[in-house]
Scaffold this active site. Sequence first.
Site, short mmCIF file in Angstrom:
data_model
loop_
_atom_site.label_atom_id
_atom_site.label_comp_id
_atom_site.label_asym_id
_atom_site.label_seq_id
_atom_site.Cartn_x
_atom_site.Cartn_y
_atom_site.Cartn_z
N ASN A 88 -8.28 -27.77 79.88
CA ASN A 88 -6.96 -27.41 79.37
C ASN A 88 -6.85 -25.89 79.38
OD1 ASN A 88 -6.43 -30.14 78.81
ND2 ASN A 88 -7.44 -29.99 76.82
N HIS A 101 -13.90 -24.30 78.70
CA HIS A 101 -14.69 -25.51 78.52
C HIS A 101 -14.13 -26.63 79.39
CE1 HIS A 101 -11.54 -25.43 75.42
NE2 HIS A 101 -11.49 -26.76 75.52
P1 AMP Z 1 -9.09 -27.94 73.89
O1 AMP Z 1 -7.98 -28.53 73.07
O2 AMP Z 1 -9.06 -28.30 75.33
O3 AMP Z 1 -9.20 -26.44 73.67
O4 AMP Z 1 -10.41 -28.61 73.37
C1 AMP Z 1 -11.12 -28.17 72.25
C2 AMP Z 1 -12.03 -29.30 71.86
O5 AMP Z 1 -13.03 -28.78 71.01
C3 AMP Z 1 -11.35 -30.44 71.11
O6 AMP Z 1 -11.52 -31.66 71.83
C4 AMP Z 1 -12.07 -30.46 69.77
O7 AMP Z 1 -12.26 -31.77 69.27
C5 AMP Z 1 -13.38 -29.79 70.10
N1 AMP Z 1 -14.06 -29.13 69.00
C6 AMP Z 1 -13.53 -28.28 68.09
N2 AMP Z 1 -14.48 -27.85 67.25
C7 AMP Z 1 -15.65 -28.42 67.64
C8 AMP Z 1 -17.00 -28.38 67.17
N3 AMP Z 1 -17.34 -27.64 66.11
N4 AMP Z 1 -17.94 -29.12 67.82
C9 AMP Z 1 -17.59 -29.87 68.87
N5 AMP Z 1 -16.33 -29.95 69.37
C10 AMP Z 1 -15.38 -29.25 68.76
#
Ligand code: AMP
Length: 115
Positions: A88, A101
């Site tokens: 994203n 990511h």
């Molecule tokens: P995005 O919306 O593409 O930026 O994805 C961010 C992702 O990070 C989401 O799917 C969240 O669930 C995940 N996320 C946020 N904080 C953490 C964390 N502490 N550990 C693992 N995943 C996380």
Amino acid sequence: MSEKTIFKKIIDREIPSDIVYEDEISLAFKDVNPQAPVHILIIPKKEIESTNHLKDDDTALLGHIYTVVLPHLVEKFKLSDGYRLVTNCGNNGGQTVYHLHFHLLGGRFMSWPPG
Ligand code: AMP
């Protein structure tokens, strides 16, 4: 200095995460809010905000993620039947964490189009 992102804090072991792969270039850990039976986030350790911030010298880093980390995780999580790899980017892309990511989603059929 701007505040560390949550993913930088995970890299620096300041907050816990369920790490499933690590090498000198990259880290992979389970998403805390999984959208599929397998939902892993693959990140470079280098701080890059998004795909909009990639530079020429990041080519090897991206190749490493696709040719080393991804095949390792596909085998480890038995995803040879298929999976989805999603990045994203920016507000319209639904990005919430500004550290590049890749979401690796698998273990169920992925419908299209995404929401
Ligand atoms: P995005 O919306 O593409 O930026 O994805 C961010 C992702 O990070 C989401 O799917 C969240 O669930 C995940 N996320 C946020 N904080 C953490 C964390 N502490 N550990 C693992 N995943 C996380």
